[in-house]
Design a protein around this motif. Structure first.
Motif, mmCIF file in Angstrom:
data_model
loop_
_atom_site.group_PDB
_atom_site.id
_atom_site.type_symbol
_atom_site.label_atom_id
_atom_site.label_comp_id
_atom_site.label_asym_id
_atom_site.label_seq_id
_atom_site.Cartn_x
_atom_site.Cartn_y
_atom_site.Cartn_z
ATOM 1 N N HIS A 75 0.901 -1.532 0.058
ATOM 2 C CA HIS A 75 -0.278 0.223 0.211
ATOM 3 C C HIS A 75 1.110 1.350 0.072
ATOM 4 O O HIS A 75 0.179 1.844 -1.081
ATOM 5 C CB HIS A 75 -0.947 -0.511 1.754
ATOM 6 C CG HIS A 75 -0.279 0.315 2.623
ATOM 7 N ND1 HIS A 75 0.275 -0.213 2.835
ATOM 8 C CD2 HIS A 75 -0.543 1.803 3.085
ATOM 9 C CE1 HIS A 75 0.871 0.548 4.459
ATOM 10 N NE2 HIS A 75 0.522 1.732 3.919
ATOM 11 N N TYR A 76 1.890 1.059 0.553
ATOM 12 C CA TYR A 76 2.645 2.214 0.526
ATOM 13 C C TYR A 76 2.804 2.928 -0.960
ATOM 14 O O TYR A 76 3.219 4.415 -1.138
ATOM 15 C CB TYR A 76 4.148 2.478 1.279
ATOM 16 C CG TYR A 76 4.676 1.750 2.860
ATOM 17 C CD1 TYR A 76 4.041 2.874 3.742
ATOM 18 C CD2 TYR A 76 4.831 0.122 3.403
ATOM 19 C CE1 TYR A 76 4.044 2.401 4.885
ATOM 20 C CE2 TYR A 76 5.048 0.074 4.751
ATOM 21 C CZ TYR A 76 4.164 0.638 5.348
ATOM 22 O OH TYR A 76 4.495 0.201 6.664
ATOM 23 N N ILE A 98 0.178 5.549 -2.145
ATOM 24 C CA ILE A 98 0.350 6.501 -1.273
ATOM 25 C C ILE A 98 0.104 8.057 -1.732
ATOM 26 O O ILE A 98 -0.966 8.488 -1.796
ATOM 27 C CB ILE A 98 0.882 6.894 0.268
ATOM 28 C CG1 ILE A 98 0.257 5.885 0.593
ATOM 29 C CG2 ILE A 98 0.262 7.654 1.187
ATOM 30 C CD1 ILE A 98 1.265 5.537 2.580
ATOM 31 N N LEU A 137 0.422 11.941 6.112
ATOM 32 C CA LEU A 137 -0.181 10.840 5.378
ATOM 33 C C LEU A 137 1.194 9.566 5.546
ATOM 34 O O LEU A 137 1.424 9.238 6.419
ATOM 35 C CB LEU A 137 -0.421 9.940 4.319
ATOM 36 C CG LEU A 137 -1.962 10.686 3.864
ATOM 37 C CD1 LEU A 137 -2.177 10.075 2.759
ATOM 38 C CD2 LEU A 137 -2.424 9.840 4.705
ATOM 39 N N SER A 138 2.214 10.255 5.159
ATOM 40 C CA SER A 138 3.640 9.442 5.136
ATOM 41 C C SER A 138 3.695 9.707 6.908
ATOM 42 O O SER A 138 4.638 9.110 7.400
ATOM 43 C CB SER A 138 4.805 10.609 4.022
ATOM 44 O OG SER A 138 4.689 10.015 2.682
ATOM 45 N N SER A 182 2.211 7.655 8.877
ATOM 46 C CA SER A 182 2.678 6.267 8.615
ATOM 47 C C SER A 182 4.017 5.670 9.684
ATOM 48 O O SER A 182 4.101 4.846 9.950
ATOM 49 C CB SER A 182 2.733 5.552 7.630
ATOM 50 O OG SER A 182 2.807 4.059 6.961
ATOM 51 N N SER A 233 -6.630 -1.454 9.074
ATOM 52 C CA SER A 233 -6.133 -0.305 9.341
ATOM 53 C C SER A 233 -6.394 -0.142 7.686
ATOM 54 O O SER A 233 -6.436 1.309 7.463
ATOM 55 C CB SER A 233 -4.596 0.389 9.922
ATOM 56 O OG SER A 233 -5.294 -0.303 11.202
ATOM 57 N N ILE A 234 -5.825 -0.456 7.377
ATOM 58 C CA ILE A 234 -5.717 -0.315 5.765
ATOM 59 C C ILE A 234 -6.380 -0.431 5.017
ATOM 60 O O ILE A 234 -6.868 0.035 3.875
ATOM 61 C CB ILE A 234 -4.453 -1.330 4.598
ATOM 62 C CG1 ILE A 234 -3.066 -1.387 5.394
ATOM 63 C CG2 ILE A 234 -4.549 -1.054 2.915
ATOM 64 C CD1 ILE A 234 -2.046 -2.417 4.809
ATOM 65 N N PHE A 247 -8.250 2.668 5.375
ATOM 66 C CA PHE A 247 -7.571 3.929 5.050
ATOM 67 C C PHE A 247 -8.113 4.042 3.635
ATOM 68 O O PHE A 247 -8.478 5.020 2.898
ATOM 69 C CB PHE A 247 -6.050 3.224 5.011
ATOM 70 C CG PHE A 247 -5.698 4.106 4.038
ATOM 71 C CD1 PHE A 247 -5.790 6.090 4.047
ATOM 72 C CD2 PHE A 247 -4.610 3.539 3.123
ATOM 73 C CE1 PHE A 247 -4.836 6.190 3.188
ATOM 74 C CE2 PHE A 247 -4.197 4.561 1.958
ATOM 75 C CZ PHE A 247 -4.467 5.639 2.367
ATOM 76 N N LEU A 249 -3.895 5.198 8.708
ATOM 77 C CA LEU A 249 -1.606 5.026 8.226
ATOM 78 C C LEU A 249 -1.166 4.987 9.350
ATOM 79 O O LEU A 249 0.089 3.725 10.198
ATOM 80 C CB LEU A 249 -1.356 6.323 7.027
ATOM 81 C CG LEU A 249 -2.030 5.696 6.267
ATOM 82 C CD1 LEU A 249 -0.824 6.684 4.888
ATOM 83 C CD2 LEU A 249 -2.029 4.198 5.509
ATOM 84 N N ALA A 298 -1.900 1.484 11.338
ATOM 85 C CA ALA A 298 -1.145 0.445 10.238
ATOM 86 C C ALA A 298 -0.116 0.247 10.279
ATOM 87 O O ALA A 298 0.650 -0.650 10.851
ATOM 88 C CB ALA A 298 -1.501 1.035 8.889
ATOM 89 N N GLY A 299 0.834 1.486 10.457
ATOM 90 C CA GLY A 299 1.943 1.277 11.020
ATOM 91 C C GLY A 299 2.591 1.136 12.174
ATOM 92 O O GLY A 299 3.583 0.435 13.056
#
Length: 444
Positions: free
Chosen positions: A280-281, A284, A302-303, A306, A340-341, A344, A357, A360-361
């Protein structure tokens, strides 16, 4: 009465018996806690593995090495595009760096089980430094060609493929079973932290000095880290029968996983995470632009979310080494990651997307640290280099999921492709939990 699954042959039970109750590492930790100041007691209480001097040196060397890696990764992409203006060349160089993770890592993981692991790690550091220094020299002399960067990325990937299995196996022999989860989580944290710090540092060097000096600085940093970790006095490791052929040893690592009722579900979980969740990365930026309608600020938010979640997840994992049911811990982190993904991918609200995210992280950091720890804890000592290689291969599988997801995303939408992959992954994890009940009972 509920029974726990049997350990891998000669693995955890034998190791625990060997360590016994009088482990000198426990005394080192207690001494640090007793004689340190308030801040020291707090840090050693949170991260007892760093109270072991050899691990502290290894961890600090890993921070320097990974900082150099992310700096070089950033400079490499920048310079490839500056030199060629080609997206295809960017992909080729990226593939050249990733390919050794899948192709060469099993060979080098086997080598880590047949030679002195510390010497192999130092040699890998030296090789990485030499590759970066040669590329820097070619740029300084204005002799650089695109194919040089492809070869440099490939050889740099080989150095990483040698570095990781030797390092992971060395961690276990230094810290022992009791502090392994804490140590692996701290290593994961250092990777995440340098992934955040490395690109801005590289950007500053690129902006104010030059790309050649960026490569040169990574060469120096990698070499100094290698010299620094050379100070470690690692305990001796019993080597396998050298009369067994090298090829047979490589195959033996895979057979060892396939025959172990504990390792099999751990590796399968890692495959699901790498192929269906981590991909998924790549999408984004597309979701930030097309769904959230915030291509610049949204991508940054978002980055950051995450990355912060991944760091906190690894830190949380470092404090859960007392939990024996690590199979359920791995499953919980994986489900949080995938769930979570999935959410998202369904939202068009930036703040909710960022929150998902972050979670998710968090799940990713927890699952990754637990997976790495279990691969080492469940294996016999002379298989641990190959288990480190298995973990590296799992990371290298991400493009297998990203490519079909990209094709599906072009035909439908990025959010649909990401959501479908997450849903399939969650379903597979539930099937695995039902089909392999030993992962629920796994205690180490």
């Amino acid at each position: 009465m509920q029974q726990t699954s049997k350990p891998a042959p000669g693995g955890p039970a034998a190791a625990a018996a060997n360590e016994g109750d009088g482990d000198p590492r426990d005394q080192l930790v207690q001494d640090r806690l007793e004689y340190s100041g308030r801040v020291g007691r707090f840090l050693y209480g949170l991260f007892p593995a760093v109270a072991i001097p050899a691990y502290m040196v290894l961890w600090q060397g890993n921070i320097a090495t990974m900082l150099a890696f992310w700096m070089q990764f950033t400079a490499e992409g920048y310079f490839v595009y500056l030199l060629t203006g080609s997206n295809s060349m960017l992909a080729i160089v990226g593939m050249a760096r990733s390919l050794p993770m899948v192709v060469v890592a099993p060979v080098l993981g086997t080598l880590a089980d047949r030679v002195d692991r510390l010497n192999m790690l130092v040699a890998a550091q030296a090789a990485g430094a030499i590759v970066a220094a040669v590329v820097a020299a070619l740029i300084f002399l204005d002799l650089i060609e695109p194919w040089h960067l492809v070869v440099g990325a490939l050889l740099g990937g080989v150095a990483i493929a040698a570095n990781f299995p030797a390092r992971q196996a060395l961690v276990m022999s230094i810290v022992g079973r009791k502090y392994m989860m804490n140590a692996v989580a701290l290593h994961t944290t250092s990777i995440g932290a340098t992934r955040i710090l490395g690109p801005p540092v590289a950007g500053a060097v690129l902006a104010f000095v030059s790309v050649a000096w960026c490569y040169a600085s990574t060469a120096v940093l990698t070499a100094l880290a290698g010299l620094y970790i050379r100070r470690i006095k690692a305990p001796p490791v019993e080597m396998p029968n050298r009369r067994v052929s090298f090829v047979r040893d490589i195959l033996g690592g895979y057979l060892y996983v396939l025959r172990s009722p504990q390792l099999r579900p751990v590796v399968i979980t890692g495959v699901v995470i790498s192929v269906l969740f981590y991909s998924h990365y790549q999408f984004i930026p597309a979701i930030a632009r097309d769904v959230l309608l915030s291509p610049e600020a949204g991508l940054a938010i978002l980055s950051a979310a995450s990355g912060a979640g991944g760091l906190i997840g690894a830190l949380v994992a470092s404090r859960l080494d007392h939990i024996r049911r690590k199979g359920l811990l791995l499953f919980a982190g994986s489900m949080l990651f995938g769930g979570s993904i999935l959410v998202f991918a369904q939202t068009a609200w930036l703040l909710l997307a960022a929150a998902m995210l972050f979670l998710a992280g968090l799940g990713s950091g927890l699952a990754q640290a637990t997976n790495g720890a279990l691969l080492q804890l469940l294996a016999e000592d002379h298989y641990r280099g190959r288990m480190g290689a298995v973990q590296l291969v799992l990371w290298g599988l991400t493009p297998i999921g990203a490519i079909p997801m990209g094709i599906l995303g072009d035909a439908t939408s990025s959010s649909f492709a990401v959501g479908l992959a997450a849903a399939v992954g969650l379903g597979l994890l539930l099937v695995l939990l039902a089909a392999a009940p030993q992962i629920r009972r796994l205690q180490v």
